[in-house]
Design a protein around this motif. Sequence first.
Motif, PDB file in Angstrom:
ATOM      1  N   LEU A  38       0.949  -1.291  -0.070  1.00 38.35           N
ATOM      2  CA  LEU A  38      -0.046  -0.005  -0.039  1.00 38.35           C
ATOM      3  C   LEU A  38       0.800   1.271  -0.058  1.00 38.35           C
ATOM      4  N   ALA A  39       1.867   1.221   0.809  1.00 38.32           N
ATOM      5  CA  ALA A  39       2.796   2.233   0.719  1.00 38.32           C
ATOM      6  C   ALA A  39       4.239   2.026   1.352  1.00 38.32           C
ATOM      7  N   ARG A  66      -2.979   9.971   2.887  1.00 34.19           N
ATOM      8  CA  ARG A  66      -2.801   8.593   2.882  1.00 34.19           C
ATOM      9  C   ARG A  66      -4.142   8.041   2.067  1.00 34.19           C
ATOM     10  N   THR A 101      -4.799   6.446  -1.430  1.00 34.01           N
ATOM     11  CA  THR A 101      -5.358   4.978  -1.685  1.00 34.01           C
ATOM     12  C   THR A 101      -6.834   5.059  -2.621  1.00 34.01           C
ATOM     13  N   ASN A 102      -7.435   6.160  -2.580  1.00 33.75           N
ATOM     14  CA  ASN A 102      -8.559   6.545  -3.424  1.00 33.75           C
ATOM     15  C   ASN A 102      -7.978   6.648  -4.890  1.00 33.75           C
ATOM     16  N   GLN A 143      -5.292   5.263  -6.027  1.00 31.50           N
ATOM     17  CA  GLN A 143      -5.014   3.933  -6.417  1.00 31.50           C
ATOM     18  C   GLN A 143      -6.042   2.936  -6.695  1.00 31.50           C
ATOM     19  N   LEU A 144      -7.165   3.071  -5.959  1.00 31.11           N
ATOM     20  CA  LEU A 144      -8.442   2.075  -6.326  1.00 31.11           C
ATOM     21  C   LEU A 144      -9.058   2.645  -7.716  1.00 31.11           C
TER      22      LEU A 144
END
Length: 148
Positions: free
Chosen positions: A73-74, A134, A138-139, A141-142
Amino acid sequence: MTLETEVQSLRQVPMFREVDPARLKLLAFTSERVHFADGQRFFDRGDAADAAYLILEGEAAVTLDGPQGPIQLALLGANALVGEMGILADQPRSATVTAAVPTTALRIDRRVFLELLSQFPQIAIAVMRELAHRLEMTNQQLARMRTG
């Protein structure tokens, strides 16, 4: 590592720049400097959220187990805080964090971390900004995964 050197390390961290040196000395005194070898885990998903870690040197990978193996994720580097989400949510760890290279971090006990946030609104705001950043990453990436 002396207490003064520890305080100097903390002063380099953007969220601690405005904190009184006496308070930083107390934080350094009540925290523990820990070393992780390449591939060593800070903690696993599901573990109790007993501390936050401030990365002083090195990098840590934040991962979740996926159907085809771990999903990163990171990758967090120096001055990044990790493990704060579980403390703030009062929940077990939501991800696994592993040292990507030999890493040195400051382990800040849960109680000390919460006290720090309550005494220093600027630190609480810095933590909220980082969490919001963060979440935005993530948003994105999705969104890329859905369109890609």
